[in-house]
Design a protein around this motif. Sequence first.
Motif, short mmCIF file in Angstrom:
data_model
loop_
_atom_site.label_atom_id
_atom_site.label_comp_id
_atom_site.label_asym_id
_atom_site.label_seq_id
_atom_site.Cartn_x
_atom_site.Cartn_y
_atom_site.Cartn_z
N ALA A 199 38.33 38.91 38.74
CA ALA A 199 36.87 38.76 38.77
C ALA A 199 36.27 38.31 37.43
O ALA A 199 35.28 37.59 37.41
CB ALA A 199 36.24 40.06 39.23
N ASP A 200 36.87 38.72 36.30
CA ASP A 200 36.29 38.30 35.01
C ASP A 200 36.43 36.78 34.83
O ASP A 200 35.51 36.11 34.37
CB ASP A 200 36.91 39.07 33.82
CG ASP A 200 38.42 39.07 33.81
OD1 ASP A 200 39.04 38.47 34.71
OD2 ASP A 200 39.00 39.67 32.88
N THR A 256 29.00 45.33 43.03
CA THR A 256 28.00 45.13 41.97
C THR A 256 28.40 45.85 40.68
O THR A 256 28.19 45.33 39.58
CB THR A 256 26.62 45.64 42.45
OG1 THR A 256 26.40 45.16 43.76
CG2 THR A 256 25.50 45.15 41.56
N VAL A 257 28.96 47.04 40.83
CA VAL A 257 29.36 47.80 39.64
C VAL A 257 30.47 47.04 38.89
O VAL A 257 30.51 47.02 37.66
CB VAL A 257 29.82 49.23 40.03
CG1 VAL A 257 30.45 49.94 38.84
CG2 VAL A 257 28.63 50.03 40.55
N HIS A 258 31.34 46.38 39.64
CA HIS A 258 32.41 45.60 38.99
C HIS A 258 31.82 44.41 38.24
O HIS A 258 32.24 44.09 37.13
CB HIS A 258 33.43 45.15 40.03
CG HIS A 258 34.76 44.75 39.46
ND1 HIS A 258 35.40 45.47 38.47
CD2 HIS A 258 35.58 43.69 39.71
CE1 HIS A 258 36.55 44.87 38.16
NE2 HIS A 258 36.67 43.79 38.89
N GLU A 279 33.30 40.45 24.32
CA GLU A 279 34.24 39.53 23.69
C GLU A 279 33.56 38.24 23.22
O GLU A 279 34.23 37.28 22.84
CB GLU A 279 35.37 39.22 24.66
CG GLU A 279 36.10 40.49 25.02
CD GLU A 279 37.46 40.26 25.68
OE1 GLU A 279 37.91 39.11 25.77
OE2 GLU A 279 38.05 41.26 26.09
N ASN A 328 28.86 44.32 36.92
CA ASN A 328 28.23 44.95 35.76
C ASN A 328 29.26 45.17 34.65
O ASN A 328 29.05 44.84 33.48
CB ASN A 328 27.60 46.27 36.25
CG ASN A 328 27.02 47.11 35.16
OD1 ASN A 328 27.75 47.78 34.43
ND2 ASN A 328 25.71 47.10 35.03
N ARG A 329 30.44 45.67 35.05
CA ARG A 329 31.51 45.95 34.10
C ARG A 329 32.05 44.66 33.46
O ARG A 329 32.29 44.60 32.26
CB ARG A 329 32.61 46.67 34.91
CG ARG A 329 33.91 46.85 34.24
CD ARG A 329 34.91 47.42 35.25
NE ARG A 329 36.26 47.03 34.87
CZ ARG A 329 36.96 47.62 33.90
NH1 ARG A 329 36.44 48.64 33.25
NH2 ARG A 329 38.15 47.19 33.60
N ILE A 330 32.21 43.62 34.31
CA ILE A 330 32.76 42.36 33.81
C ILE A 330 31.78 41.68 32.84
O ILE A 330 32.18 41.12 31.84
CB ILE A 330 33.05 41.42 35.00
CG1 ILE A 330 34.23 41.96 35.79
CG2 ILE A 330 33.34 40.02 34.53
CD1 ILE A 330 34.26 41.41 37.17
N ARG A 378 30.46 39.83 27.50
CA ARG A 378 29.52 39.92 26.37
C ARG A 378 30.23 40.51 25.16
O ARG A 378 30.09 40.02 24.04
CB ARG A 378 28.30 40.77 26.73
CG ARG A 378 27.31 40.05 27.62
CD ARG A 378 26.33 41.02 28.24
NE ARG A 378 25.57 41.78 27.26
CZ ARG A 378 25.12 43.01 27.46
NH1 ARG A 378 25.35 43.64 28.59
NH2 ARG A 378 24.43 43.62 26.51
N GLN A 410 29.71 43.18 30.93
CA GLN A 410 29.84 43.91 29.64
C GLN A 410 31.01 43.36 28.84
O GLN A 410 30.94 43.18 27.64
CB GLN A 410 30.11 45.40 29.88
CG GLN A 410 29.14 46.12 30.78
CD GLN A 410 27.93 46.63 30.05
OE1 GLN A 410 27.87 46.55 28.83
NE2 GLN A 410 26.96 47.11 30.78
N ARG A 411 32.11 43.14 29.57
CA ARG A 411 33.32 42.68 28.90
C ARG A 411 33.14 41.26 28.32
O ARG A 411 33.48 41.01 27.17
CB ARG A 411 34.49 42.68 29.90
CG ARG A 411 35.77 42.40 29.18
CD ARG A 411 36.88 41.90 30.03
NE ARG A 411 37.81 41.17 29.14
CZ ARG A 411 38.90 40.58 29.55
NH1 ARG A 411 39.22 40.61 30.81
NH2 ARG A 411 39.65 39.95 28.69
N GLN A 465 22.59 40.93 39.21
CA GLN A 465 23.98 41.37 39.34
C GLN A 465 24.37 41.51 40.82
O GLN A 465 25.51 41.23 41.19
CB GLN A 465 24.18 42.70 38.60
CG GLN A 465 23.96 42.53 37.10
CD GLN A 465 24.36 43.76 36.31
OE1 GLN A 465 25.27 44.48 36.67
NE2 GLN A 465 23.67 43.99 35.20
#
Lengths: 82, 252
Positions: free
Chosen positions: B147-148, B190-192, B203, B194-196, B201, B198-199, B179
């Motif tokens: 997903a990322d 959606t939570v995934h 990096e 949100n997490r991706i 950003r 963050q990642r 999101q």
Amino acid sequence: MPRYYFDTDDGRRKSHDDQGLEYAHEAEARDAAIRALPDMAKDALPGADRETFSVSVRDDGGRYVLHASLVLVAHRLEGFEQ
Amino acid sequence: MTNALMEKLSSAEILTAEDRQLLEGLSTVAQRVPAGQDLIVEGEKPRHTRLFLSGYGCRYKGLASGERSITSLLLPGDFCDLNGFVLGYMDHTIATISECDVAEIPPEAMTALMADSPRVVRALWWATLVDDAIWREWLLNMGRRPADQQLAHLFCETLARLRASGTVRGQDFPFPLTQEQLADVIGVSTVHVNRILQRLRGEELVALEGRRVIIPDPPRLAEFCGFDGAYLHLSQDGFWGRRGFWEKEPVS
């Protein structure tokens, strides 16, 4: 609608949510947290023989209201007969 | 008003001054549509062909459970119901994501346009084939990329498309999707998403400012997700897609 924050950990990377998502009820935030677990696992597996994926949910006041985790356990078998 | 379309079609076919004039004539009736509105719903029969002039739209399909999938983003210069014009009724819904300017072209005008210029027909065919190529890439994304990388790929693709239509010149662009909508695009929770985010950003692969996405180092982001924009067919030899989607001018 209340905002919930989802901190996640896939064993490699911890992520602290500073954005949050809005859900009408805590039950919806719970379902959303749980739905994220297989997505996290799908992206990270196969990894080690023991992997834990977890989500902790904070409410607007910064209190933790839920923790959910998914655990993978794999191990070799020593060739037992059926 | 049709600049985005013309800019986009210039990748496909050298349009003559006459063709450009024909296309210019298309968008005389433009409407401003607020964000989050269905323009035409699955099952309806289109009365016009619509052309996006500004803003973000999408195609989506839903399930009885209320869940839905956004199957494509519609950007300036995109036709959205050429298929309805030929197929008769809509097999999906078209909606605005942000406020949009949308031109409505009556069927007679479309028929006349196609009868008047075989080059325009070829260019519209090109646009339809490129839409198919984007779907193939999205299928690969959803089926096989983590997903990322999917999300990074979507940002690369959107920048390339916005640059191809002349809507954006630099490395940052408006990105009005929530999101929840991003989750409907890439098919994860959606939570995934949100997490991706963050990642990505964290990096410094992307920066998000309000409703804008900034790509500080496009080649780095492209490498991270394996983006090769050759499938967008923005130049005949594929060079522009592979290497230069962030450069000032397309290399032909």
